[in-house]
Design a protein around this motif. Structure first.
Motif, PDB file in Angstrom:
ATOM      1  N   ALA A  74      -2.722  30.413  27.831  1.00 54.89           N
ATOM      2  CA  ALA A  74      -1.815  30.939  28.865  1.00 54.89           C
ATOM      3  C   ALA A  74      -2.581  32.316  29.480  1.00 54.89           C
ATOM      4  O   ALA A  74      -2.496  32.904  29.988  1.00 54.89           O
ATOM      5  CB  ALA A  74      -0.978  31.392  27.505  1.00 54.89           C
ATOM      6  N   ARG A 112       3.534  30.794  39.524  1.00 54.26           N
ATOM      7  CA  ARG A 112       4.429  30.889  38.112  1.00 54.26           C
ATOM      8  C   ARG A 112       5.646  31.850  39.274  1.00 54.26           C
ATOM      9  O   ARG A 112       6.867  31.086  39.581  1.00 54.26           O
ATOM     10  CB  ARG A 112       3.992  32.541  37.933  1.00 54.26           C
ATOM     11  N   ASP A 113       5.390  32.530  40.327  1.00 58.19           N
ATOM     12  CA  ASP A 113       6.649  32.977  41.223  1.00 58.19           C
ATOM     13  C   ASP A 113       7.367  32.178  42.391  1.00 58.19           C
ATOM     14  O   ASP A 113       8.307  32.753  42.437  1.00 58.19           O
ATOM     15  CB  ASP A 113       6.497  34.262  41.934  1.00 58.19           C
ATOM     16  N   ILE A 164      12.104  23.559  30.966  1.00 55.69           N
ATOM     17  CA  ILE A 164      11.262  24.734  31.382  1.00 55.69           C
ATOM     18  C   ILE A 164       9.031  23.863  31.243  1.00 55.69           C
ATOM     19  O   ILE A 164       8.519  23.958  32.575  1.00 55.69           O
ATOM     20  CB  ILE A 164      10.747  25.682  30.106  1.00 55.69           C
ATOM     21  N   PHE A 178       7.145  27.696  39.756  1.00 55.37           N
ATOM     22  CA  PHE A 178       7.324  27.642  38.589  1.00 55.37           C
ATOM     23  C   PHE A 178       9.156  28.050  38.601  1.00 55.37           C
ATOM     24  O   PHE A 178       9.415  27.100  37.880  1.00 55.37           O
ATOM     25  CB  PHE A 178       6.767  28.203  37.681  1.00 55.37           C
ATOM     26  N   MET A 179       9.100  29.352  38.767  1.00 52.60           N
ATOM     27  CA  MET A 179      10.786  30.177  38.726  1.00 52.60           C
ATOM     28  C   MET A 179      11.832  29.360  40.087  1.00 52.60           C
ATOM     29  O   MET A 179      12.422  29.153  39.262  1.00 52.60           O
ATOM     30  CB  MET A 179      10.162  31.295  39.451  1.00 52.60           C
ATOM     31  N   PRO A 180      11.285  29.318  40.897  1.00 49.46           N
ATOM     32  CA  PRO A 180      12.297  28.929  41.275  1.00 49.46           C
ATOM     33  C   PRO A 180      12.376  26.948  40.841  1.00 49.46           C
ATOM     34  O   PRO A 180      14.158  26.790  40.753  1.00 49.46           O
ATOM     35  CB  PRO A 180      12.033  27.573  42.490  1.00 49.46           C
ATOM     36  N   ARG A 185      13.745  36.768  50.495  1.00 46.12           N
ATOM     37  CA  ARG A 185      14.092  37.383  48.660  1.00 46.12           C
ATOM     38  C   ARG A 185      14.685  38.752  48.021  1.00 46.12           C
ATOM     39  O   ARG A 185      15.598  39.315  47.432  1.00 46.12           O
ATOM     40  CB  ARG A 185      12.698  37.103  46.883  1.00 46.12           C
ATOM     41  N   VAL A 217      12.034  26.203  37.577  1.00 45.23           N
ATOM     42  CA  VAL A 217      13.073  26.536  36.271  1.00 45.23           C
ATOM     43  C   VAL A 217      14.902  27.198  36.459  1.00 45.23           C
ATOM     44  O   VAL A 217      15.480  26.281  36.314  1.00 45.23           O
ATOM     45  CB  VAL A 217      12.356  27.264  35.477  1.00 45.23           C
ATOM     46  N   PHE A 218      15.163  27.716  37.433  1.00 43.08           N
ATOM     47  CA  PHE A 218      16.242  27.547  37.666  1.00 43.08           C
ATOM     48  C   PHE A 218      17.083  27.006  38.973  1.00 43.08           C
ATOM     49  O   PHE A 218      18.435  27.834  39.092  1.00 43.08           O
ATOM     50  CB  PHE A 218      16.228  29.930  38.240  1.00 43.08           C
ATOM     51  N   ARG A 265      17.461  23.656  33.500  1.00 41.18           N
ATOM     52  CA  ARG A 265      17.092  24.707  32.407  1.00 41.18           C
ATOM     53  C   ARG A 265      15.345  23.744  31.834  1.00 41.18           C
ATOM     54  O   ARG A 265      14.791  24.077  30.454  1.00 41.18           O
ATOM     55  CB  ARG A 265      17.113  25.600  32.237  1.00 41.18           C
ATOM     56  N   LEU A 300       6.839  23.524  34.213  1.00 44.47           N
ATOM     57  CA  LEU A 300       5.164  23.712  33.689  1.00 44.47           C
ATOM     58  C   LEU A 300       3.938  22.527  34.491  1.00 44.47           C
ATOM     59  O   LEU A 300       3.261  22.916  35.218  1.00 44.47           O
ATOM     60  CB  LEU A 300       4.864  23.905  32.558  1.00 44.47           C
ATOM     61  N   GLN A 316      -4.055  34.200  32.746  1.00 47.32           N
ATOM     62  CA  GLN A 316      -4.006  35.785  32.679  1.00 47.32           C
ATOM     63  C   GLN A 316      -4.694  36.203  33.279  1.00 47.32           C
ATOM     64  O   GLN A 316      -5.128  37.458  34.009  1.00 47.32           O
ATOM     65  CB  GLN A 316      -2.973  36.176  31.503  1.00 47.32           C
ATOM     66  N   PRO A 354      19.657  23.112  36.709  1.00 46.69           N
ATOM     67  CA  PRO A 354      21.073  23.029  36.062  1.00 46.69           C
ATOM     68  C   PRO A 354      19.897  22.695  34.919  1.00 46.69           C
ATOM     69  O   PRO A 354      20.502  23.800  33.256  1.00 46.69           O
ATOM     70  CB  PRO A 354      21.985  22.540  36.562  1.00 46.69           C
ATOM     71  N   ARG A 375       3.784  27.747  19.205  1.00 48.71           N
ATOM     72  CA  ARG A 375       4.032  29.946  19.810  1.00 48.71           C
ATOM     73  C   ARG A 375       5.504  29.942  19.572  1.00 48.71           C
ATOM     74  O   ARG A 375       6.051  31.174  19.082  1.00 48.71           O
ATOM     75  CB  ARG A 375       3.434  30.282  21.330  1.00 48.71           C
TER      76      ARG A 375
END
Lengths: 544, 78
Positions: free
Chosen positions: A349, A364-365, A380, A368-370, A214, A372-373, A378, A384, A353, A376, A419
């Motif tokens: 949540a 998460r990094d 979430i 989860f992020m890959p 990255r 989601v992104f 998205r 999750l 943390q 196509p 939320r």
């Protein structure tokens, strides 16, 4: 080697003494040897897996970031892997006698482990392939070369993890499924022991290559620094899972010592031992008496034992993290905070943390992020749920951990939907009674999730849930009572966590008057000594 | 961009500045962060990668990233 063992009590002063006498480079070499000794204390054969992860990720990092390795870098990495195979797997060290009635000698007939011979051949084959293809890969265009480096790292690490941790689990589950369909399946099982802390170090080393890919950090050219990053003994077997951009520079640069850092380190070790020896070991027998009971168990017993299990798993794991951070501080190297009064959370949540922060942020990094992104659409919530199911499975090769992860995933999704409709108010505007009610409500839900975590089977989950729901057994409590050290320790820990939660500062204990601080240290030592009488148990998170 | 923030966090008076971080806005956790990025993608017609999203630490960095994205797009598409 266990932190709460006599061996470690002797090991640590020797390491600290040698560390104080050496300069930076010497310190790193000594720490690497110490780390291999620390890990090899359990079983030296598993050091080969650490060496394999180290060499593969060092090689892949340089392939991604620089395109090629120098001849010297390839020689060092290749030799490291070959020598590790020879020393840790091929040679059967129990064949070497260092004393006894027959004196010093070698039993030549058993010196070479047959399986270890194959491991050596495999390591040499891997080294040959890596060197053979090195020139070819370095001539590829940058994009393909970087992708090959990243994929090799991920595939090797996940294969090691899959074979040693999950192979028998998935084969067993497939067998059960086939038998459920009426087939008489007898599939292959591997006769292997789970290497201690394998999930921790594979995640740590894998995120190095991902971060290099990255562009978050340059690849490490110095092999020994990288080997130390992978094997650094304070956090090797149960975390915190360190990020390369945090830990590597601390290992690569000379350390400076301050008195405050040593004081904090000693306090963290004391606090960690207090949590582990006085509390976690003090309640272990109570939890065991219910969760491993062969008789019928009442609702009150399940409720009490699950409550104590929450205490046990928190003290066991955060205690280990505290000791790891404390020991590392004595070496002048800071590790990340892994727990921040997690049972004072008001939502799932917030819990993630505060609980096992180094794992939740890793998931998460890097997952989860890959998820989601790369999707196509998205999605979430789908990402999750997958993340939390994988996170559950990370804890152990068992379906109850998957269920636990799924339960938390569902909580997170429900909370996120809630939320979206009712956004979070400004924390400063929330009334105190609502905070207390929120903490109590979420704790009650979370408390049940730990029943899923601790249960030995789906049948037990069903029985215990039924007992809780029906209140079977009335007010009769057959659970073994916790040890005195735990009964004295739990209120103190609650107070310390409350102080941290209310002030938002883990160092808040320093603000109390000196006499009160002195009394706190004395009490911690007193309860730890009292706790040494408890039956010691291995750290729960070692099996992960 | 400000409108997306205000709508998502339901804070009509929210003012953006470069040093603003997730600590300063109630409810800005990692899930909300992902929602925010997806809303920005839809609103601005750009695509983010996961490694770009995890690297951001404040609104200033987010603005720079968006500017970079627009600069990389062929003329006319932005």
């Amino acid at each position: 080697m266990l932190f709460n063992s006599l061996h470690f009590l002797l090991f640590l002063p020797v390491v600290l003494g040698a560390y104080a006498m050496l300069r930076h480079r010497g310190q790193n070499r000594m720490l690497l040897i110490a780390s291999y000794v620390f890990y090899g204390w359990w079983d030296e054969r598993f050091l080969f897996l650490i060496a394999l992860s180290t060499v593969v990720d060092y090689w892949c990092g340089l392939t991604i970031g620089r395109g090629r390795l120098t001849g010297r870098q390839r020689l060092v990495a290749s030799s490291w892997l070959a020598l590790s195979a020879l020393c840790f797997v091929t040679i059967n060290w129990s064949a070497v006698r260092l004393g006894g009635p027959e004196g010093i000698g070698v039993d030549w007939s058993t010196l070479i482990d047959p399986l270890g011979g194959w491991a050596l051949c495999g390591a040499l084959g891997l080294v040959a392939i890596a060197n053979l293809f090195h020139g070819l890969v370095s001539r590829l265009d940058e994009d393909r070369r970087r992708k090959i480096g990243l994929c090799t790292s991920i595939v090797v690490n996940l294969t090691v993890l899959g074979v040693f941790k999950y192979f028998n689990f998935f084969v067993g589950s497939a067998e059960d499924a086939l038998q459920g369909l009426g087939f008489d399946a007898q599939l292959l099982r591997l006769d292997i022991v789970l290497p201690v802390g394998i999930s921790f170090y594979t995640f740590q080393t894998m995120c190095y290559t991902i971060d290099v890919y990255r562009g978050k950090l340059p690849p490490t050219a110095r092999f020994l620094d990288f080997a130390l990053y992978v094997a650094y003994f304070p956090q090797l077997v149960a975390g915190p899972i360190e990020r390369p951009n945090e830990l590597l520079p601390r290992l690569q640069n000379p350390r400076h010592f301050e008195l405050a850092q040593i004081q904090r380190g000693l306090y963290l070790i004391l606090l960690g031992l207090f949590k582990k020896v006085a509390i976690a070991d003090g309640v272990a027998a109570s939890v065991y008496s219910i969760y491993n009971s062969t008789g019928t168990v009442g609702g009150l017993d399940v409720a009490a034992a699950t409550l104590l299990f929450c205490v046990q798993v928190y003290c066991d794991f955060s205690g280990y993290s505290d000791i790891a951070r404390g020991v590392s501080k004595l070496l002048g190297i800071d590790l990340v905070t892994n727990f921040r009064a997690p049972f004072f959370s008001r939502s799932p949540a917030e819990f993630w943390q505060r609980w096992h922060i180094s794992l939740s942020t890793w998931l998460r990094d890097y997952l989860f992020m890959p998820l989601v992104f790369l999707d196509p659409r998205r999605r979430i919530y789908l990402a999750l749920m997958i993340t939390m199911l994988v996170g559950g499975l990370w804890h152990g090769a068992s379906w109850n951990f998957v269920l636990w992860g799924g339960f938390h995933g569902l909580l997170l999704v429900v909370h996120a939907v809630y939320r979206d409709r009712w956004p979070a108010p400004d924390p400063r505007a929330v009334r105190r009674w609502r905070v207390v009610a929120g903490i109590a409500l979420f704790f009650a839900i979370n408390w049940y999730s730990f029943l899923l975590f601790r249960a030995g089977s789906f049948a037990q989950i069903f029985d215990f849930t039924t007992a809780l729901a029906t209140g079977a057994g009335g007010m009769h409590l057959s659970m073994k009572l916790p040890a005195l050290s735990a009964m004295l320790g739990i209120p103190l820990l609650l107070g310390l966590d409350l102080l941290e939660y209310a002030t938002g500062d883990a160092l808040a204990y320093r603000r109390v008057p000196a006499w009160a601080r002195g009394a706190l240290y004395a009490f911690l030592i007193f309860v730890i000594i009292m706790g040494t009488g408890n039956e010691p148990t291995e750290f729960i998170y070692f099996q992960f | 961009m400000t409108d997306v923030f205000r709508t998502l966090f339901r804070q009509p008076a929210l003012e953006l500045h470069d040093d603003l971080t997730s600590e300063d806005v109630a409810g800005w956790d990692s899930l909300k962060h992902v929602s925010l990025m997806i809303h920005l993608e839809q609103e601005l017609g750009i695509k983010f990668h996961s490694h770009e999203v995890v690297r951001l630490t404040n609104v200033g960095e987010l603005r720079s990233l968006i500017r970079e994205k627009f600069a990389r797009q062929p003329a006319g598409q932005a």
